[in-house]
Write an enzyme that holds these catalytic residues in place. Sequence first.
Site: not given
Ligand SMILES: [Zn+2]
Ligand SMILES: [Zn+2]
Length: 298
Positions: A47, A49, A51-52, A127, A198
């Site tokens: 996804h 976000h 951090d990914h 999520h 997530d």
């Molecule tokens: Zn994450």
């Molecule tokens: Zn996330």
Amino acid sequence: MPGRFLTSLVVRLQGQLYLFDAGEGCQINLKKTKLGIKSLRVVALSHLHGDHCLGLPGLLMMRAQVPEVGPLTILGPPGVERFIRQIHESLDFFLNYPLSFFEWKEGCPEVAYEDDLVRILWGPLKHTTLCLGYRFEEHPRPGKFKPEAAKALGTPYGPLWGKLQRGEAVATDRGDILSPSLVLGPPRQGRKICYAVDTRPNKTLYRLCQDADLAFLDGMFLPEHHEEAEAKGHMTADDAARVAARAGAQRAVLVHISPRYAEEDLEKFIDAGKKRFGNTEIARDLQQFIIPYREDDP
Ligand SMILES: [Zn+2]
Ligand SMILES: [Zn+2]
């Protein structure tokens, strides 16, 4: 975290690489693995976000330093192509290979990608935003070779055996065409990996995790913080282990541990997971997992 990077998984099969998620700095650890980036075929993002996905631009730039590098496929949720095209346009960085994007959308095929070695399935998890889980499946292998059957059919030990073993038809000295099915047992199943971060448990997660040899699962929180896990769309260590057990996975690996937990807390994740599923481990940076073929394989 110093000493604890964001979650990514790289799968190597027959020298080819497939990457799942690319958090910030992902290319640094990929470089440390010495796997090489040239043979990277696919990047699959869960996804959008940060951090990914924030590691993807750096990774694309690093790959462009390799001469004559092949095309790269990027899988992800809607918006992943725009994210990369915009950053490419803004920074005008050098790219010497074609990128193709495939974005998940409602009703799209469950198989996101397929090549000569594997196929990758995807589906929406649960999520706070659209987040995709993945299932990486190696193609089935030809069945076990039966040397007696080959001899009986008049093919002496030699290169023809190799061809038959790989599932190719061969011609004998007498001019007969031998089908590999005459000398091979039933096809053997390939190995399967689930990558799901997530998310809360949902039906798609169970399907992606079904009978997986290795399941990399979001285990962000300890059970005592389950309310927070639910509110933020994550799993606790025991949620993840329960999913792995119910889905019939062989091994569960907890990933994406919240930075609030210190190094000494990590054992507690394994303890919590093992109460639900004995084969639960926790992933450390640069840890390698070797997935053997199943011994009980027919
Ligand atoms: Zn994450
Ligand atoms: Zn996330």
